[in-house]
Design a protein around this motif. Structure first.
Motif, mmCIF file in Angstrom:
data_model
loop_
_atom_site.group_PDB
_atom_site.id
_atom_site.type_symbol
_atom_site.label_atom_id
_atom_site.label_comp_id
_atom_site.label_asym_id
_atom_site.label_seq_id
_atom_site.Cartn_x
_atom_site.Cartn_y
_atom_site.Cartn_z
ATOM 1 N N ILE A 58 0.822 -1.205 0.000
ATOM 2 C CA ILE A 58 0.000 0.000 0.000
ATOM 3 C C ILE A 58 0.856 1.255 0.000
ATOM 4 C CG2 ILE A 58 -1.592 1.370 1.413
ATOM 5 C CD1 ILE A 58 -3.071 -1.168 2.118
ATOM 6 N N MET A 59 1.926 1.255 0.796
ATOM 7 C CA MET A 59 2.788 2.433 0.838
ATOM 8 C C MET A 59 3.454 2.672 -0.512
ATOM 9 S SD MET A 59 2.082 3.494 3.756
ATOM 10 C CE MET A 59 3.164 4.921 3.742
ATOM 11 N N LYS A 60 3.800 1.605 -1.205
ATOM 12 C CA LYS A 60 4.335 1.771 -2.559
ATOM 13 C C LYS A 60 3.279 2.397 -3.474
ATOM 14 C CE LYS A 60 7.288 -2.336 -2.149
ATOM 15 N NZ LYS A 60 7.497 -3.731 -2.619
ATOM 16 N N MET A 61 2.063 1.881 -3.349
ATOM 17 C CA MET A 61 1.006 2.381 -4.218
ATOM 18 C C MET A 61 0.704 3.844 -3.931
ATOM 19 S SD MET A 61 -0.947 1.681 -6.751
ATOM 20 C CE MET A 61 -1.100 -0.114 -6.849
ATOM 21 N N ILE A 62 0.760 4.260 -2.691
ATOM 22 C CA ILE A 62 0.503 5.657 -2.358
ATOM 23 C C ILE A 62 1.467 6.576 -3.107
ATOM 24 C CG2 ILE A 62 0.722 7.361 -0.493
ATOM 25 C CD1 ILE A 62 -0.565 5.264 1.353
ATOM 26 N N LYS A 63 2.731 6.166 -3.201
ATOM 27 C CA LYS A 63 3.711 6.972 -3.940
ATOM 28 C C LYS A 63 3.321 7.096 -5.407
ATOM 29 C CE LYS A 63 7.772 6.135 -0.979
ATOM 30 N NZ LYS A 63 7.083 5.469 0.134
ATOM 31 N N LEU A 64 2.815 6.006 -5.982
ATOM 32 C CA LEU A 64 2.379 6.061 -7.380
ATOM 33 C C LEU A 64 1.154 6.951 -7.541
ATOM 34 C CD1 LEU A 64 2.779 2.317 -8.482
ATOM 35 C CD2 LEU A 64 4.409 4.205 -8.754
ATOM 36 N N VAL A 65 0.209 6.835 -6.598
ATOM 37 C CA VAL A 65 -1.009 7.643 -6.683
ATOM 38 C C VAL A 65 -0.692 9.129 -6.554
ATOM 39 C CG1 VAL A 65 -3.169 8.182 -5.499
ATOM 40 C CG2 VAL A 65 -2.552 5.797 -5.934
ATOM 41 N N GLN A 66 0.261 9.473 -5.695
ATOM 42 C CA GLN A 66 0.642 10.876 -5.566
ATOM 43 C C GLN A 66 1.204 11.415 -6.879
ATOM 44 O OE1 GLN A 66 3.291 10.448 -2.209
ATOM 45 N NE2 GLN A 66 1.731 11.214 -0.760
ATOM 46 N N ALA A 67 1.982 10.595 -7.572
ATOM 47 C CA ALA A 67 2.506 11.016 -8.876
ATOM 48 C C ALA A 67 1.373 11.148 -9.900
ATOM 49 C CB ALA A 67 3.545 10.012 -9.367
ATOM 50 N N LEU A 68 0.421 10.245 -9.833
ATOM 51 C CA LEU A 68 -0.715 10.317 -10.753
ATOM 52 C C LEU A 68 -1.563 11.560 -10.503
ATOM 53 C CD1 LEU A 68 -1.836 6.578 -10.741
ATOM 54 C CD2 LEU A 68 -0.780 7.808 -12.648
ATOM 55 N N GLU A 69 -1.636 11.979 -9.248
ATOM 56 C CA GLU A 69 -2.378 13.196 -8.937
ATOM 57 C C GLU A 69 -1.765 14.393 -9.646
ATOM 58 O OE1 GLU A 69 -4.066 15.589 -4.998
ATOM 59 O OE2 GLU A 69 -2.305 14.298 -4.821
ATOM 60 N N GLY A 70 -0.459 14.479 -9.626
ATOM 61 C CA GLY A 70 0.211 15.571 -10.323
ATOM 62 C C GLY A 70 0.017 15.497 -11.829
ATOM 63 N N LEU A 71 0.110 14.288 -12.391
ATOM 64 C CA LEU A 71 -0.129 14.130 -13.820
ATOM 65 C C LEU A 71 -1.560 14.518 -14.173
ATOM 66 C CD1 LEU A 71 0.719 13.164 -16.642
ATOM 67 C CD2 LEU A 71 0.095 10.835 -15.942
ATOM 68 N N GLY A 72 -2.507 14.155 -13.317
ATOM 69 C CA GLY A 72 -3.897 14.492 -13.568
ATOM 70 C C GLY A 72 -4.130 15.989 -13.648
ATOM 71 N N ARG A 73 -3.445 16.735 -12.803
ATOM 72 C CA ARG A 73 -3.588 18.200 -12.858
ATOM 73 C C ARG A 73 -3.106 18.735 -14.196
ATOM 74 N NH1 ARG A 73 -2.059 17.879 -7.284
ATOM 75 N NH2 ARG A 73 0.129 18.175 -7.861
ATOM 76 N N GLU A 74 -2.001 18.185 -14.688
ATOM 77 C CA GLU A 74 -1.480 18.652 -15.968
ATOM 78 C C GLU A 74 -2.407 18.252 -17.109
ATOM 79 O OE1 GLU A 74 0.234 18.995 -19.644
ATOM 80 O OE2 GLU A 74 0.044 16.969 -18.817
ATOM 81 N N ILE A 75 -2.921 17.025 -17.075
ATOM 82 C CA ILE A 75 -3.835 16.562 -18.116
ATOM 83 C C ILE A 75 -5.097 17.420 -18.137
ATOM 84 C CG2 ILE A 75 -5.406 14.652 -18.685
ATOM 85 C CD1 ILE A 75 -3.108 12.745 -17.885
ATOM 86 N N GLY A 76 -5.536 17.874 -16.972
ATOM 87 C CA GLY A 76 -6.743 18.686 -16.878
ATOM 88 C C GLY A 76 -6.640 20.044 -17.528
ATOM 89 N N THR A 77 -5.431 20.464 -17.907
ATOM 90 C CA THR A 77 -5.270 21.743 -18.597
ATOM 91 C C THR A 77 -5.525 21.615 -20.097
ATOM 92 O OG1 THR A 77 -2.883 21.445 -18.994
ATOM 93 C CG2 THR A 77 -3.547 22.443 -16.889
ATOM 94 N N ARG A 78 -5.673 20.378 -20.577
ATOM 95 C CA ARG A 78 -5.894 20.157 -22.007
ATOM 96 C C ARG A 78 -7.387 20.291 -22.299
ATOM 97 N NH1 ARG A 78 -2.211 14.652 -21.936
ATOM 98 N NH2 ARG A 78 -0.376 15.639 -20.974
ATOM 99 N N LYS A 79 -7.744 21.260 -23.139
ATOM 100 C CA LYS A 79 -9.144 21.622 -23.331
ATOM 101 C C LYS A 79 -9.596 21.351 -24.771
ATOM 102 C CE LYS A 79 -9.278 23.665 -19.194
ATOM 103 N NZ LYS A 79 -10.132 23.235 -18.073
ATOM 104 N N HIS A 80 -10.901 21.101 -24.892
ATOM 105 C CA HIS A 80 -11.559 20.981 -26.186
ATOM 106 C C HIS A 80 -12.740 21.941 -26.180
ATOM 107 C CE1 HIS A 80 -14.292 19.205 -29.226
ATOM 108 N NE2 HIS A 80 -13.206 18.706 -29.782
ATOM 109 N N ALA A 81 -12.993 22.596 -27.306
ATOM 110 C CA ALA A 81 -13.998 23.651 -27.347
ATOM 111 C C ALA A 81 -15.372 23.165 -26.897
ATOM 112 C CB ALA A 81 -14.091 24.230 -28.760
ATOM 113 N N MET A 82 -15.749 21.939 -27.238
ATOM 114 C CA MET A 82 -17.056 21.412 -26.856
ATOM 115 C C MET A 82 -17.001 20.487 -25.659
ATOM 116 S SD MET A 82 -19.347 20.525 -30.209
ATOM 117 C CE MET A 82 -20.017 21.796 -31.258
ATOM 118 N N LEU A 83 -15.943 19.696 -25.555
ATOM 119 C CA LEU A 83 -15.901 18.615 -24.576
ATOM 120 C C LEU A 83 -15.326 19.015 -23.228
ATOM 121 C CD1 LEU A 83 -14.738 15.770 -26.981
ATOM 122 C CD2 LEU A 83 -16.975 15.957 -25.886
#
Length: 401
Positions: free
Chosen positions: A215-240
């Motif tokens: 679980i502690m290993k997975m938490i480290k991965l999830v924390q990294a995914l949280e940061g990636l998710g923030r960056e992915i969320g900046t990608r926009k589409h005019a309709m979607l």
């Protein structure tokens, strides 16, 4: 009489069109239980085949799995020309509970048709089927081909579409009758899903001094995914709107006094038009591998689902024709809009390169709900739209882009 009924090829339309006949087809389809799982779409396909046969239209069934049938029927026009596909899926989600009406009775009440699949999407299938019947009665007043393609297993695993892709037919245009309120849906997000597993070593928490904790290993991965998710969320589409990455499931451990030897998370990644499958998965795996390498542990990466995004230009001739015909038929303002859910359009638009849109009766707000229903007027209008759209798009020499 609507003015469009005097258009070439549609003279006599009114004498052939019977709203009661269309409603009976829709009721009959709803009464055939095709809950998925298990599916059982063959029964619905056989019913449609019998209706087509009664109207002089040949069709073929193809099994994706036992009891899981696709149906294909081809109407040949009077002259050579382009090919238009009308598609719908035959399965429905499980009825579930909290219904106050019988979900597979096809109840008609106060101008609405109730039942599982009324919106998603046996009304759409019925409207396309009836449009083909009307066109046959009018003597196929178009050039080229109209193909009805109704498939199994859209709601779960796309077995029907995957089976079709083994020997696909080509087309110039395709329309999917998912519930769109008879607006024209020109895009939807894709969906990628990944399962990630970390491993550790079991032991009693009272005596293990240096726990190898999954679980502690997975938490480290999830924390990294949280940061990636923030960056992915900046990608926009005019309709979607925005792309996204969500850690949607987290499981690990077996007892409060044991060091967990396994942890599993699942990721849902919503994909925008223009993003590629290989890049979506590679970006996530690159983020995970950097953390695992730095921290000195391994993980398993299982990308188990990918549904591509879909898009057709708002100014494409198919889009523009559908918008105008839907507005004229309903007497309502119609718009090009995104489809909020995912659909099987990419099997045609992305893999076969066929311009494809979503246009159908019913609403996503009704889909998958208790007491699911569709407005009977909208069902009738949909069939008329599909008749007109076929006549307009299937012209000798095609429609210029």
């Amino acid at each position: 009489m609507d003015k469009w009924m005097n258009e070439p090829g549609l003279i006599g339309f009114e004498s052939f069109f019977d709203e009661g006949e269309l409603l009976q087809i829709a009721c009959s389809l709803i009464r055939i239980n095709t809950e998925n799982p298990p599916g059982g779409e063959e029964a619905a396909a056989l019913y449609i085949q019998s209706v087509l046969k009664d109207n002089g239209i040949d069709s073929e069934l193809s099994l994706a799995a036992p009891g899981r049938a696709n149906l294909t029927a081809i109407l040949e026009g009077r002259l050579p020309g382009p090919t238009l596909v009308y598609n719908g899926h035959l399965d429905v989600v499980p009825a579930g509970d909290r219904w106050t009406k019988e979900p597979f009775a096809g109840v008609v009440e106060n101008g609405r048709l109730y039942g599982r699949g009324a919106s998603d999407m046996k009304s759409g299938v019925s409207a396309m089927l009836y449009a083909a019947i009307i066109l046959k009665r009018l003597g196929n007043p178009f050039a080229g081909k109209l193909i009805l393609f109704f498939n199994a297993d859209e709601e779960v695993g796309n077995l029907g579409m995957k089976h079709f892709m083994k020997a696909p037919f080509m087309a110039d245009y395709a329309v999917f009758s998912e519930p769109s309120d008879l607006d024209v849906c020109v895009c939807h997000k894709g969906d990628a899903r990944i399962r990630i597993t970390t491993s550790g070593t079991s032991g009693h928490t009272a005596v293990v001094e240096h726990p190898d904790n999954a679980i502690m290993k997975m938490i480290k991965l999830v924390q990294a995914l949280e940061g990636l998710g923030r960056e992915i969320g900046t990608r926009k589409h005019a309709m979607l709107g925005a792309a996204s990455l969500t850690v949607s499931k987290f499981n690990g451990g077996s007892a409060p006094n044991m060091v967990p030897n396994r942890a599993v998370v699942e990721i849902d990644r919503r994909v925008m038009p223009g993003e590629r499958e290989e890049d979506v998965f590679a970006e996530i795996e690159r983020t995970l591998s950097e953390v695992a390498r730095r921290e000195g542990f391994d993980y398993q990466f299982d990308p188990y689902l990918y549904v591509p995004p879909h898009e057709i230009a708002a100014n494409h001739p198919l889009t523009q024709a559908a918008l105008r015909i839907s507005a004229e038929t309903t007497g309502l303002g119609k718009k090009a809009k995104p489809f909020a859910a995912s659909a099987e359009c990419p099997f045609f638009s992305e893999r076969l390169g066929v311009p494809t849109l979503i246009l159908g009766p019913g609403s996503l707000l009704e889909a998958h709900t208790a007491n699911e229903s569709v407005d009977i007027r909208e069902l009738t209008d949909a069939a008329k739209v599909f008749v007109r759209l076929a006549c307009e798009m299937l012209q000798e020499g095609g429609i210029s882009s």
